[in-house]
Design a protein around this motif. Structure first.
Motif, PDB file in Angstrom:
ATOM      1  N   PRO A  83       0.827  -1.214   0.000  1.00 53.60           N
ATOM      2  CA  PRO A  83       0.000   0.000   0.000  1.00 53.60           C
ATOM      3  C   PRO A  83       0.862   1.265   0.000  1.00 53.60           C
ATOM      4  CG  PRO A  83      -0.927  -1.625   1.485  1.00 53.60           C
ATOM      5  CD  PRO A  83       0.416  -2.164   1.030  1.00 53.60           C
ATOM      6  N   GLY A  84       0.491   2.190  -0.897  1.00 55.13           N
ATOM      7  CA  GLY A  84       1.198   3.453  -1.020  1.00 55.13           C
ATOM      8  C   GLY A  84       2.423   3.421  -1.919  1.00 55.13           C
ATOM      9  N   LYS A  85       2.745   2.256  -2.499  1.00 54.55           N
ATOM     10  CA  LYS A  85       3.964   2.117  -3.298  1.00 54.55           C
ATOM     11  C   LYS A  85       3.705   1.954  -4.807  1.00 54.55           C
ATOM     12  CE  LYS A  85       6.906   1.834   0.226  1.00 54.55           C
ATOM     13  NZ  LYS A  85       8.209   2.421   0.374  1.00 54.55           N
ATOM     14  N   MET A  86       2.446   2.064  -5.241  1.00 56.43           N
ATOM     15  CA  MET A  86       2.135   1.845  -6.660  1.00 56.43           C
ATOM     16  C   MET A  86       2.870   2.845  -7.555  1.00 56.43           C
ATOM     17  SD  MET A  86       0.643  -0.087  -8.899  1.00 56.43           S
ATOM     18  CE  MET A  86      -0.835  -0.941  -8.367  1.00 56.43           C
ATOM     19  N   ASN A  87       2.888   4.112  -7.201  1.00 55.52           N
ATOM     20  CA  ASN A  87       3.572   5.093  -8.042  1.00 55.52           C
ATOM     21  C   ASN A  87       5.070   4.799  -8.140  1.00 55.52           C
ATOM     22  OD1 ASN A  87       1.270   6.480  -8.745  1.00 55.52           O
ATOM     23  ND2 ASN A  87       1.463   7.972  -7.089  1.00 55.52           N
ATOM     24  N   ALA A  88       5.664   4.368  -7.051  1.00 53.60           N
ATOM     25  CA  ALA A  88       7.086   4.013  -7.068  1.00 53.60           C
ATOM     26  C   ALA A  88       7.322   2.800  -7.975  1.00 53.60           C
ATOM     27  CB  ALA A  88       7.590   3.729  -5.655  1.00 53.60           C
ATOM     28  N   LEU A  89       6.388   1.847  -7.963  1.00 55.10           N
ATOM     29  CA  LEU A  89       6.528   0.675  -8.841  1.00 55.10           C
ATOM     30  C   LEU A  89       6.370   1.082 -10.302  1.00 55.10           C
ATOM     31  CD1 LEU A  89       7.009  -2.372  -9.052  1.00 55.10           C
ATOM     32  CD2 LEU A  89       4.522  -2.676  -8.881  1.00 55.10           C
ATOM     33  N   HIS A  90       5.394   1.942 -10.597  1.00 56.31           N
ATOM     34  CA  HIS A  90       5.235   2.450 -11.964  1.00 56.31           C
ATOM     35  C   HIS A  90       6.519   3.147 -12.421  1.00 56.31           C
ATOM     36  CE1 HIS A  90       1.105   1.403 -12.538  1.00 56.31           C
ATOM     37  NE2 HIS A  90       0.620   2.270 -11.683  1.00 56.31           N
ATOM     38  N   ARG A 138       9.554   2.659 -11.367  1.00 55.17           N
ATOM     39  CA  ARG A 138      10.628   1.683 -11.573  1.00 55.17           C
ATOM     40  C   ARG A 138      10.462   0.967 -12.910  1.00 55.17           C
ATOM     41  NH1 ARG A 138      11.987  -2.641  -7.032  1.00 55.17           N
ATOM     42  NH2 ARG A 138      10.243  -3.820  -7.896  1.00 55.17           N
ATOM     43  N   PHE A 139       9.245   0.555 -13.227  1.00 55.51           N
ATOM     44  CA  PHE A 139       9.037  -0.093 -14.528  1.00 55.51           C
ATOM     45  C   PHE A 139       9.375   0.856 -15.666  1.00 55.51           C
ATOM     46  CE2 PHE A 139       6.613  -3.616 -12.588  1.00 55.51           C
ATOM     47  CZ  PHE A 139       7.126  -4.654 -13.326  1.00 55.51           C
ATOM     48  N   GLN A 140       8.833   2.073 -15.621  1.00 55.63           N
ATOM     49  CA  GLN A 140       9.034   3.031 -16.708  1.00 55.63           C
ATOM     50  C   GLN A 140      10.486   3.421 -16.899  1.00 55.63           C
ATOM     51  OE1 GLN A 140       6.112   6.232 -15.811  1.00 55.63           O
ATOM     52  NE2 GLN A 140       5.820   6.211 -18.016  1.00 55.63           N
ATOM     53  N   LYS A 141      11.169   3.711 -15.810  1.00 48.29           N
ATOM     54  CA  LYS A 141      12.505   4.289 -15.893  1.00 48.29           C
ATOM     55  C   LYS A 141      13.634   3.272 -15.830  1.00 48.29           C
ATOM     56  CE  LYS A 141      10.807   8.533 -13.808  1.00 48.29           C
ATOM     57  NZ  LYS A 141      10.755   9.335 -12.595  1.00 48.29           N
ATOM     58  N   PHE A 201      15.901  -3.046 -18.828  1.00 44.89           N
ATOM     59  CA  PHE A 201      16.514  -4.352 -18.584  1.00 44.89           C
ATOM     60  C   PHE A 201      15.770  -5.465 -19.327  1.00 44.89           C
ATOM     61  CE2 PHE A 201      18.358  -2.008 -15.041  1.00 44.89           C
ATOM     62  CZ  PHE A 201      19.687  -2.426 -15.128  1.00 44.89           C
ATOM     63  N   PHE A 202      14.448  -5.370 -19.407  1.00 41.14           N
ATOM     64  CA  PHE A 202      13.701  -6.348 -20.194  1.00 41.14           C
ATOM     65  C   PHE A 202      14.194  -6.327 -21.642  1.00 41.14           C
ATOM     66  CE2 PHE A 202       9.435  -6.636 -17.639  1.00 41.14           C
ATOM     67  CZ  PHE A 202      10.084  -7.302 -16.624  1.00 41.14           C
ATOM     68  N   GLU A 203      14.317  -5.138 -22.208  1.00 42.29           N
ATOM     69  CA  GLU A 203      14.786  -5.011 -23.587  1.00 42.29           C
ATOM     70  C   GLU A 203      16.200  -5.568 -23.736  1.00 42.29           C
ATOM     71  OE1 GLU A 203      15.441  -1.655 -27.076  1.00 42.29           O
ATOM     72  OE2 GLU A 203      14.482  -1.070 -25.212  1.00 42.29           O
ATOM     73  N   LYS A 204      17.064  -5.231 -22.808  1.00 42.61           N
ATOM     74  CA  LYS A 204      18.455  -5.704 -22.831  1.00 42.61           C
ATOM     75  C   LYS A 204      18.525  -7.228 -22.877  1.00 42.61           C
ATOM     76  CE  LYS A 204      22.586  -5.749 -19.861  1.00 42.61           C
ATOM     77  NZ  LYS A 204      23.166  -5.246 -18.590  1.00 42.61           N
ATOM     78  N   HIS A 205      17.617  -7.896 -22.179  1.00 46.79           N
ATOM     79  CA  HIS A 205      17.671  -9.356 -22.069  1.00 46.79           C
ATOM     80  C   HIS A 205      16.685 -10.074 -22.991  1.00 46.79           C
ATOM     81  CE1 HIS A 205      20.663  -9.204 -18.972  1.00 46.79           C
ATOM     82  NE2 HIS A 205      19.942  -8.299 -18.325  1.00 46.79           N
ATOM     83  N   SER A 223      -7.132  -2.085  -5.988  1.00 48.20           N
ATOM     84  CA  SER A 223      -6.353  -0.985  -6.554  1.00 48.20           C
ATOM     85  C   SER A 223      -4.849  -1.117  -6.334  1.00 48.20           C
ATOM     86  CB  SER A 223      -6.833   0.351  -5.979  1.00 48.20           C
ATOM     87  OG  SER A 223      -6.621   0.370  -4.579  1.00 48.20           O
ATOM     88  N   ASN A 224      -4.419  -2.079  -5.540  1.00 48.17           N
ATOM     89  CA  ASN A 224      -2.986  -2.199  -5.278  1.00 48.17           C
ATOM     90  C   ASN A 224      -2.382  -3.385  -6.036  1.00 48.17           C
ATOM     91  OD1 ASN A 224      -4.225  -4.173  -3.598  1.00 48.17           O
ATOM     92  ND2 ASN A 224      -2.395  -4.227  -2.319  1.00 48.17           N
ATOM     93  N   THR A 225      -2.917  -3.676  -7.213  1.00 49.94           N
ATOM     94  CA  THR A 225      -2.435  -4.798  -8.002  1.00 49.94           C
ATOM     95  C   THR A 225      -2.063  -4.327  -9.399  1.00 49.94           C
ATOM     96  OG1 THR A 225      -3.886  -6.278  -6.759  1.00 49.94           O
ATOM     97  CG2 THR A 225      -2.971  -7.128  -8.802  1.00 49.94           C
ATOM     98  N   LEU A 226      -0.881  -4.758  -9.835  1.00 52.91           N
ATOM     99  CA  LEU A 226      -0.413  -4.481 -11.194  1.00 52.91           C
ATOM    100  C   LEU A 226      -0.357  -5.810 -11.932  1.00 52.91           C
ATOM    101  CD1 LEU A 226       0.828  -2.441 -13.247  1.00 52.91           C
ATOM    102  CD2 LEU A 226       3.064  -3.191 -12.396  1.00 52.91           C
ATOM    103  N   TYR A 227      -0.921  -5.823 -13.137  1.00 54.96           N
ATOM    104  CA  TYR A 227      -0.930  -7.014 -13.985  1.00 54.96           C
ATOM    105  C   TYR A 227      -0.084  -6.718 -15.215  1.00 54.96           C
ATOM    106  CZ  TYR A 227      -5.235  -7.682 -11.292  1.00 54.96           C
ATOM    107  OH  TYR A 227      -6.153  -7.801 -10.289  1.00 54.96           O
ATOM    108  N   TYR A 228       0.713  -7.709 -15.638  1.00 50.12           N
ATOM    109  CA  TYR A 228       1.407  -7.518 -16.905  1.00 50.12           C
ATOM    110  C   TYR A 228       1.708  -8.843 -17.563  1.00 50.12           C
ATOM    111  CZ  TYR A 228       6.148  -8.036 -14.718  1.00 50.12           C
ATOM    112  OH  TYR A 228       7.278  -8.462 -14.076  1.00 50.12           O
ATOM    113  N   MET A 229       1.925  -8.771 -18.885  1.00 47.50           N
ATOM    114  CA  MET A 229       2.177  -9.967 -19.675  1.00 47.50           C
ATOM    115  C   MET A 229       3.450  -9.787 -20.480  1.00 47.50           C
ATOM    116  SD  MET A 229      -0.281 -11.957 -22.390  1.00 47.50           S
ATOM    117  CE  MET A 229      -1.261 -12.758 -21.118  1.00 47.50           C
TER     118      MET A 229
END
Length: 107
Positions: free
Chosen positions: A12-19, A21-24, A29-33, A48-54
């Motif tokens: 809780p309260g860390k979603m913006n920090a996670l966004h 980290r993914f963006q910046k 690193f995903f691209e690099k590998h 609201s505190n869940t991020l989904y990705y594929m």
């Protein structure tokens, strides 16, 4: 192709920090590998505190090689530690490896 569905239950309260980290950081690193991102999602209604990705890989061998290279990359490890100085961003990770059905529009 195989697909990996990942679900991050965010502290809780860390979603913006996670966004951030993914963006910046993480996407580079995903691209690099050689890890292909299909997409990221958040709920409009619901938890609201869940991020989904594929992610997408050519096959299981590609997934193993790419993911292992990513998680053991010293630069990624350092960057992740920097973003978690004040504690972890994610409290639980769930993932599934999927293959498309013969009638799926995505192969």
């Amino acid at each position: 192709m195989i697909y990996e569905w990942r679900v991050y239950e965010v502290v809780p309260g860390k979603m913006n920090a996670l966004h951030d980290r993914f963006q910046k950081i993480t996407l580079k690193f995903f691209e690099k590998h050689g890890i292909k991102v299909v997409g990221f999602w958040e709920a409009i209604v619901g938890t609201s505190n869940t991020l989904y990705y594929m992610l997408a890989y050519e096959n299981m061998a590609h997934r193993e090689k790419a993911w292992n290279a990513f998680i053991s990359d010293p630069e990624w490890i350092k960057a992740r530690q920097e973003t978690e100085k004040e504690g972890p961003l994610v409290q639980r990770v769930t993932n599934m490896l999927l293959r498309s059905t013969p009638y799926s529009p995505i192969k």
